[in-house]
Design a protein around this motif. Structure first.
Motif, PDB file in Angstrom:
ATOM      1  N   UNK A   1       4.874  -7.098  -6.031  1.00 14.00           N
ATOM      2  CA  UNK A   1       5.808  -6.992  -4.907  1.00 14.00           C
ATOM      3  C   UNK A   1       5.055  -6.720  -3.611  1.00 14.00           C
ATOM      4  N   UNK A   2       5.769  -6.786  -2.514  1.00 14.57           N
ATOM      5  CA  UNK A   2       5.161  -6.397  -1.239  1.00 14.57           C
ATOM      6  C   UNK A   2       4.723  -4.935  -1.325  1.00 14.57           C
ATOM      7  N   UNK A   3       3.474  -4.676  -0.974  1.00 19.72           N
ATOM      8  CA  UNK A   3       2.951  -3.316  -1.007  1.00 19.72           C
ATOM      9  C   UNK A   3       2.398  -2.962   0.367  1.00 19.72           C
ATOM     10  N   UNK A   4       2.803  -1.820   0.878  1.00 16.14           N
ATOM     11  CA  UNK A   4       2.298  -1.355   2.164  1.00 16.14           C
ATOM     12  C   UNK A   4       1.816   0.084   2.024  1.00 16.14           C
ATOM     13  N   UNK A   5       0.956   0.493   2.944  1.00 12.56           N
ATOM     14  CA  UNK A   5       0.369   1.824   2.905  1.00 12.56           C
ATOM     15  C   UNK A   5       0.563   2.527   4.249  1.00 12.56           C
ATOM     16  N   UNK A   6       0.830   3.808   4.192  1.00 13.71           N
ATOM     17  CA  UNK A   6       0.762   4.636   5.392  1.00 13.71           C
ATOM     18  C   UNK A   6      -0.686   5.079   5.515  1.00 13.71           C
ATOM     19  N   UNK A   7      -1.354   4.611   6.557  1.00 16.87           N
ATOM     20  CA  UNK A   7      -2.789   4.860   6.697  1.00 16.87           C
ATOM     21  C   UNK A   7      -3.092   6.301   7.075  1.00 16.87           C
ATOM     22  N   UNK A   8      -2.312   6.852   7.983  1.00 19.89           N
ATOM     23  CA  UNK A   8      -2.446   8.253   8.366  1.00 19.89           C
ATOM     24  C   UNK A   8      -1.198   8.646   9.134  1.00 19.89           C
ATOM     25  N   UNK A   9      -0.982   9.950   9.263  1.00 20.37           N
ATOM     26  CA  UNK A   9       0.124  10.434  10.087  1.00 20.37           C
ATOM     27  C   UNK A   9      -0.312  11.703  10.826  1.00 20.37           C
ATOM     28  N   UNK A  10      -1.563  11.668  11.277  1.00 15.81           N
ATOM     29  CA  UNK A  10      -2.153  12.843  11.912  1.00 15.81           C
ATOM     30  C   UNK A  10      -1.434  13.285  13.179  1.00 15.81           C
ATOM     31  N   UNK A  11      -0.715  12.360  13.821  1.00 14.45           N
ATOM     32  CA  UNK A  11      -0.042  12.672  15.071  1.00 14.45           C
ATOM     33  C   UNK A  11       1.478  12.619  14.949  1.00 14.45           C
ATOM     34  N   UNK A  12       1.983  12.645  13.721  1.00 19.26           N
ATOM     35  CA  UNK A  12       3.429  12.575  13.516  1.00 19.26           C
ATOM     36  C   UNK A  12       4.110  13.782  14.182  1.00 19.26           C
ATOM     37  N   UNK A  13       5.086  13.517  15.027  1.00 18.04           N
ATOM     38  CA  UNK A  13       5.722  14.577  15.805  1.00 18.04           C
ATOM     39  C   UNK A  13       6.387  15.627  14.916  1.00 18.04           C
ATOM     40  N   UNK A  14       7.030  15.198  13.841  1.00 21.69           N
ATOM     41  CA  UNK A  14       7.725  16.142  12.976  1.00 21.69           C
ATOM     42  C   UNK A  14       6.751  16.992  12.176  1.00 21.69           C
ATOM     43  N   UNK A  15       5.621  16.392  11.771  1.00 20.22           N
ATOM     44  CA  UNK A  15       4.594  17.181  11.089  1.00 20.22           C
ATOM     45  C   UNK A  15       4.026  18.231  12.033  1.00 20.22           C
ATOM     46  N   UNK A  16       3.727  17.831  13.261  1.00 20.37           N
ATOM     47  CA  UNK A  16       3.201  18.760  14.259  1.00 20.37           C
ATOM     48  C   UNK A  16       4.200  19.885  14.496  1.00 20.37           C
ATOM     49  N   UNK A  17       5.457  19.528  14.607  1.00 21.02           N
ATOM     50  CA  UNK A  17       6.508  20.524  14.840  1.00 21.02           C
ATOM     51  C   UNK A  17       6.592  21.513  13.679  1.00 21.02           C
ATOM     52  N   UNK A  18       6.436  21.020  12.454  1.00 21.24           N
ATOM     53  CA  UNK A  18       6.521  21.898  11.286  1.00 21.24           C
ATOM     54  C   UNK A  18       5.411  22.937  11.301  1.00 21.24           C
TER      55      UNK A  18
END
Length: 341
Positions: free
Chosen positions: A157-174
């Protein structure tokens, strides 16, 4: 009318021993350290190092550390919080999605999780390695393992990857929110302590061969040259959390922990920074570990017990760990956003 196909989500964290026994810790360390992306040296040298030197000496010591953080009911904190993240995300996404959890090393395996998604006839698979900053030894290893496993499927099937989320606003907020209950303004200094990597692995990310460690402040800001650099992404994560908290630059330091072997690793080392801060007369330190989305040995024990003990031995008074993202609803919001994107 045929039912609508589900979308598959695969969450992958690093891994943990099945138990804190020396045998299980030895098994885990063998699988982890024999990964060519983790110890990226000649295969023969890696085998001698890992199976002849590192694991025989490290396994009994690490087993005692795991025993110190192991909960009788929930077991490993990393696996416990990963399960809670898995359950919460599945609930958020509903029946249109099938969410699976895997560990890069040990259980539950990536192979078994992918098989469950395959059996469910999902229309596509999005892989979310639970490492905010990209590194070949973590995110890259997950990507390689997934591709290695699915290459034998007759239908992929179609496969995709999240490469990074170092700047994700919700992660930063947490992370910023987690710190508030400790009253950050009452601490002498704040550390953003990231997991360390050998310098050679950081340099391999510089495909120009003329930027990494050759340009002053090469990790200070992200650009097209260092956009996949673990160190540069780490500095960016720290900057964003500091900005969210209103911290001036002189109030915090970025550093790196968990060295292994004698080769130079990314600096400054957390242990050295703590030593210097103690000599300056700092008494209270607040420590973030933003490379981890779930509390684990490197946060619960290494920061609180090891670094806390070192700091007190040199005249400091208190080291306070800011807990990781764990099962914070705001972080589940971040995972949901990534899954639906």
């Amino acid at each position: 009318m045929l039912p609508m196909s589900k979308k598959g989500i695969l969450l992958v964290n690093l891994g943990t021993p099945d138990s804190p026994s020396t045998a299980d810790v030895r098994k885990y360390l063998n699988e982890f350290l024999m990964d060519a992306r983790v110890i990226d040296v000649n295969p023969f040298v890696r085998t001698v190092l890992v199976q002849g030197i590192i694991v025989p000496f490290r396994a009994p010591k690490s087993a005692k550390l795991y025993q110190a953080i192991w909960d009788k009911e929930t077991g490993s904190p990393l696996l416990h919080y990963s399960k809670l993240q898995h359950q919460a995300l599945q609930q958020r996404l509903g029946d249109e999605y099938q969410v699976e959890l895997a560990m890069r090393y040990q259980s539950p395996s990536i192979e078994s999780a992918l098989q469950r998604l395959k059996d469910a006839l999902v229309s596509d698979i999005k892989v979310i390695p639970l490492f905010p900053q990209y590194a070949s030894a973590s995110t890259g290893s997950v990507q390689e393992k997934v591709m290695e496993l699915v290459k034998g499927w007759q239908t992929i099937p179609n496969i995709s990857f999240v490469n990074s989320f170092h700047d994700d606003e919700l992660m930063i907020e947490t992370f910023a929110n987690n710190a508030q209950k400790y009253q950050p303004e009452t601490y002498d200094h704040i550390l953003f302590s990231f997991h360390g990597l050998p310098q050679r692995q950081i340099q391999k990310c510089d495909h120009t061969h003329n930027y990494c460690l050759k340009v002053d402040g090469c990790c200070d800001t992200l650009n097209d040259t260092n956009k996949f650099c673990y160190s540069a992404q780490s500095y960016d994560t720290a900057r964003l959390i500091a900005e969210k908290m209103g911290l001036p630059k002189e109030k915090y330091t970025v550093c790196f922990q968990s060295r292994l072997g004698n080769d130079p690793w990314v600096q400054p080392y957390t242990s050295k920074v703590i030593e210097e801060l103690a000599k300056e007369g700092k008494k209270r330190l607040l420590v973030f570990c933003p490379a981890f989305v779930a509390d684990c040995l490197e946060t619960v024990y290494e920061v609180t017990e090891e670094y806390g003990g070192e700091f007190k031995a040199q005249g400091g008074e208190h080291v306070q760990l800011v807990e990781s993202l764990n099962d914070s609803p705001t972080f589940i919001d971040a995972l949901e956003k990534m899954a639906r994107a």
